[in-house]
Enzyme design. Structure first.
Site, PDB file in Angstrom:
ATOM      1  N   ASN A   1     -10.276  -0.236   0.123  1.00  0.00           N
ATOM      2  CA  ASN A   1      -8.822  -0.080   0.214  1.00  0.00           C
ATOM      3  C   ASN A   1      -8.523  -0.649  -1.321  1.00  0.00           C
ATOM      4  O   ASN A   1      -8.624  -2.005  -1.459  1.00  0.00           O
ATOM      5  CB  ASN A   1      -8.355  -0.970   1.376  1.00  0.00           C
ATOM      6  CG  ASN A   1      -6.640  -0.989   1.518  1.00  0.00           C
ATOM      7  OD1 ASN A   1      -6.039  -0.413   0.465  1.00  0.00           O
ATOM      8  ND2 ASN A   1      -6.192  -1.440   2.509  1.00  0.00           N
TER       9      ASN A   1
ATOM     10  N   HIS B   1      -3.419   7.130   2.872  1.00  0.00           N
ATOM     11  CA  HIS B   1      -3.815   5.852   2.289  1.00  0.00           C
ATOM     12  C   HIS B   1      -5.450   5.376   3.149  1.00  0.00           C
ATOM     13  O   HIS B   1      -5.409   5.489   4.299  1.00  0.00           O
ATOM     14  CB  HIS B   1      -2.881   4.769   2.801  1.00  0.00           C
ATOM     15  CG  HIS B   1      -3.254   3.368   2.373  1.00  0.00           C
ATOM     16  ND1 HIS B   1      -3.976   2.931   1.152  1.00  0.00           N
ATOM     17  CD2 HIS B   1      -3.328   2.307   3.094  1.00  0.00           C
ATOM     18  CE1 HIS B   1      -4.090   1.722   1.337  1.00  0.00           C
ATOM     19  NE2 HIS B   1      -3.908   1.076   2.376  1.00  0.00           N
TER      20      HIS B   1
ATOM     21  N   CYS C   1       0.872  -1.037   0.040  1.00  0.00           N
ATOM     22  CA  CYS C   1       0.064   0.182   0.053  1.00  0.00           C
ATOM     23  C   CYS C   1       0.729   1.217   0.053  1.00  0.00           C
ATOM     24  O   CYS C   1       0.396   2.296  -0.452  1.00  0.00           O
ATOM     25  CB  CYS C   1      -0.851  -0.139   1.188  1.00  0.00           C
ATOM     26  SG  CYS C   1      -2.022  -1.469   1.173  1.00  0.00           S
TER      27      CYS C   1
HETATM   28  N1  ACO Z   1     -17.968  -8.924   9.902  1.00  0.00           N
HETATM   29  C1  ACO Z   1     -18.541  -9.150  11.193  1.00  0.00           C
HETATM   30  N2  ACO Z   1     -17.448  -9.433  11.975  1.00  0.00           N
HETATM   31  C2  ACO Z   1     -16.427  -9.471  11.788  1.00  0.00           C
HETATM   32  C3  ACO Z   1     -15.724  -9.172  10.383  1.00  0.00           C
HETATM   33  C4  ACO Z   1     -16.938  -9.008   9.360  1.00  0.00           C
HETATM   34  N3  ACO Z   1     -16.448  -8.614   8.024  1.00  0.00           N
HETATM   35  N4  ACO Z   1     -14.471  -9.275  10.288  1.00  0.00           N
HETATM   36  C5  ACO Z   1     -14.133  -9.461  11.411  1.00  0.00           C
HETATM   37  N5  ACO Z   1     -15.255  -9.882  12.164  1.00  0.00           N
HETATM   38  C6  ACO Z   1     -15.154 -10.094  13.564  1.00  0.00           C
HETATM   39  C7  ACO Z   1     -13.837 -10.915  14.152  1.00  0.00           C
HETATM   40  O1  ACO Z   1     -14.135 -12.264  14.013  1.00  0.00           O
HETATM   41  C8  ACO Z   1     -13.986 -10.519  15.711  1.00  0.00           C
HETATM   42  O2  ACO Z   1     -14.888 -11.071  16.456  1.00  0.00           O
HETATM   43  P1  ACO Z   1     -14.541 -12.017  17.885  1.00  0.00           P
HETATM   44  O3  ACO Z   1     -14.393 -10.632  18.628  1.00  0.00           O
HETATM   45  O4  ACO Z   1     -15.814 -12.769  18.268  1.00  0.00           O
HETATM   46  O5  ACO Z   1     -13.386 -12.562  17.658  1.00  0.00           O
HETATM   47  C9  ACO Z   1     -14.508  -9.133  15.714  1.00  0.00           C
HETATM   48  O6  ACO Z   1     -15.156  -8.829  14.526  1.00  0.00           O
HETATM   49  C10 ACO Z   1     -13.305  -8.049  15.891  1.00  0.00           C
HETATM   50  O7  ACO Z   1     -12.438  -8.190  14.887  1.00  0.00           O
HETATM   51  P2  ACO Z   1     -11.084  -7.453  14.878  1.00  0.00           P
HETATM   52  O8  ACO Z   1     -10.220  -7.894  13.834  1.00  0.00           O
HETATM   53  O9  ACO Z   1     -10.531  -7.154  16.336  1.00  0.00           O
HETATM   54  O10 ACO Z   1     -11.749  -6.177  14.459  1.00  0.00           O
HETATM   55  P3  ACO Z   1     -11.025  -4.746  14.260  1.00  0.00           P
HETATM   56  O11 ACO Z   1     -11.973  -3.638  14.876  1.00  0.00           O
HETATM   57  O12 ACO Z   1      -9.580  -4.651  14.401  1.00  0.00           O
HETATM   58  O13 ACO Z   1     -11.238  -4.172  12.601  1.00  0.00           O
HETATM   59  C11 ACO Z   1      -9.800  -4.517  10.588  1.00  0.00           C
HETATM   60  C12 ACO Z   1     -10.700  -5.208  11.515  1.00  0.00           C
HETATM   61  C13 ACO Z   1     -11.105  -3.414   9.959  1.00  0.00           C
HETATM   62  C14 ACO Z   1      -9.277  -5.247   9.582  1.00  0.00           C
HETATM   63  C15 ACO Z   1      -8.957  -3.580  11.264  1.00  0.00           C
HETATM   64  O14 ACO Z   1      -8.182  -4.108  12.019  1.00  0.00           O
HETATM   65  C16 ACO Z   1      -8.107  -2.603  10.422  1.00  0.00           C
HETATM   66  O15 ACO Z   1      -8.699  -1.822   9.394  1.00  0.00           O
HETATM   67  N6  ACO Z   1      -6.817  -3.087  10.141  1.00  0.00           N
HETATM   68  C17 ACO Z   1      -5.703  -2.467   9.365  1.00  0.00           C
HETATM   69  C18 ACO Z   1      -5.918  -2.579   8.096  1.00  0.00           C
HETATM   70  C19 ACO Z   1      -4.672  -1.927   7.204  1.00  0.00           C
HETATM   71  O16 ACO Z   1      -4.306  -0.759   7.503  1.00  0.00           O
HETATM   72  N7  ACO Z   1      -4.138  -2.752   6.377  1.00  0.00           N
HETATM   73  C20 ACO Z   1      -2.983  -2.041   5.666  1.00  0.00           C
HETATM   74  C21 ACO Z   1      -2.927  -2.032   4.324  1.00  0.00           C
HETATM   75  S1  ACO Z   1      -3.581  -3.367   3.338  1.00  0.00           S
HETATM   76  C22 ACO Z   1      -2.040  -4.003   2.400  1.00  0.00           C
HETATM   77  O17 ACO Z   1      -0.875  -3.469   2.381  1.00  0.00           O
HETATM   78  C23 ACO Z   1      -2.334  -4.824   1.237  1.00  0.00           C
END
Ligand code: ACO
Length: 320
Positions: free
Chosen positions: A276, A246, A105
């Site tokens: 994204n 980003h 990214c």
């Molecule tokens: N729908 C419903 N529930 C979901 C989903 C979904 N799509 N995805 C995950 N959950 C659930 C999980 O299973 C978890 O449930 P649990 O508590 O029962 O275990 C709960 O939601 C919380 O999951 P987390 O992973 O803790 O959720 P979080 O608030 O961290 O959000 C996310 C996840 C959106 C992916 C976030 O962590 C994020 O944006 N991370 C950074 C992404 C990023 O910047 N990537 C870099 C660039 S990508 C690249 O370089 C290619």
């Protein structure tokens, strides 16, 4: 600047029919509402060519005046030849050098620094830099924690040599931490894990991400490198007209704004419409912001990104 986004839309409602998720979860955790999906026959180079043609037209030059092509992508047409070489042929150009950059990214800010130095070194006049990402080709449509996040797009800039001081790219900062690479990766298809029946059955050709860990480092590194870049350029945060971050997650952008002490209103955001799109988010968002009149000649624009590797970076531009 030129952008290409495919016509087909994938909404949060569509995703609820694929995996156990909800519009409410996706909106509140990411800010996303829909994303664009390329057609099966559309490769990264096809999207790149459309964005590139638009950028060349916008720059008011002929394609023959381009003397270097750089492409950033994590979804190249092939491992080799490079997507930049495929793009060169699709644009009907020959002889000029063409190569790809791999910084996930952060690809666009990495590419800007490379192009900036190659222009300043004096050997090139017009460099075409293109980010093109068909992320839907590496998404695991059964993994709800990643499939809701990504979309397809391409964005291109023509960077041209400029003799005026204090305009254009004023500075860049790049960084990386290879020890964290395992937190965001595409496991198979390289020399470590060549393609096999098992890699396909086990979805090892799809993107894997430890979202929570990535989130924290993304906020810290983007805030740090923006702060260091502003200090290096002797610019105060108040002087920045707008920030093009980003587009990975609205909550990440919100946290970066708070860490930097720059109001969220100055951050340009379009992830709600595109998701994204990895390295393509910055050129796509910046073109949209320009078209909306969010910055004009003389304004300071700050770009910042974070991605797999881990990699990160920031670029400060005084728009000409
Ligand atoms: N729908 C419903 N529930 C979901 C989903 C979904 N799509 N995805 C995950 N959950 C659930 C999980 O299973 C978890 O449930 P649990 O508590 O029962 O275990 C709960 O939601 C919380 O999951 P987390 O992973 O803790 O959720 P979080 O608030 O961290 O959000 C996310 C996840 C959106 C992916 C976030 O962590 C994020 O944006 N991370 C950074 C992404 C990023 O910047 N990537 C870099 C660039 S990508 C690249 O370089 C290619």
């Amino acid at each position: 600047m030129g952008v290409y986004t495919p016509e087909r839309r994938l909404t949060n409602a569509d995703l609820t029919r694929l995996v156990d998720t909800s519009d409410e979860w996706i909106r509140t955790r990411t800010g996303m509402i829909e994303r664009r999906i390329a057609e099966p026959h559309e490769a990264a180079s096809d999207m790149a060519a459309k964005a590139a043609e638009r950028a060349i037209a916008d720059a008011g030059i002929t394609k023959e005046e381009i003397d270097l092509i750089i492409v950033a992508t994590i979804t190249p047409d092939h491992a080799f030849p490079s997507t930049a070489c495929v793009l060169q042929a699709k644009l009907g150009l020959t002889d000029i050098p063409a190569f790809d950059i791999s910084a996930a990214c952060s690809g666009f800010v990495y590419m800007m620094q490379v192009a900036n130095h190659m222009l300043r070194a004096g050997d090139y006049r017009n460099v075409l830099i293109v980010s093109s990402e068909k992320l839907t080709s590496i998404v695991d449509w059964e993994d709800r924690s990643t499939c809701v996040l990504f979309g397809d797009a391409a964005g291109a800039f023509v960077l041209s040599k400029c003799s005026e001081p204090y305009v254009g790219i004023l500075g860049n900062i790049l960084g990386a931490d290879g020890s964290c690479g395992y937190l965001l990766k595409l496991p198979a298809g390289g020399s470590v894990m060549p393609a096999s029946y098992e890699t396909v059955v086990n979805s090892q050709h799809c993107l894997k991400m430890a979202g929570k860990e990535v989130f924290k480092v993304a906020v810290r590194t983007m805030s740090d490198c923006c702060r260091r870049l502003l200090e290096k350029c002797n610019i105060s945060p108040d002087e920045v007209k707008c920030v093009i971050p980003h587009q990975a997650n609205l909550r990440i952008i919100d946290a970066v704004a708070r860490h930097l002490g720059i109001p969220l209103e100055k951050f340009c955001i379009n992830l709600q419409n595109y998701g994204n799109t990895s390295s393509a988010t910055i050129p796509n968002c910046m073109k949209e912001a320009y078209d909306q009149g969010r910055f004009k000649a003389g304004d300071l624009v700050l770009l910042t990104a974070f991605g797999g590797g881990f990699t990160w970076g920031a670029t400060l531009i005084r728009w000409k």
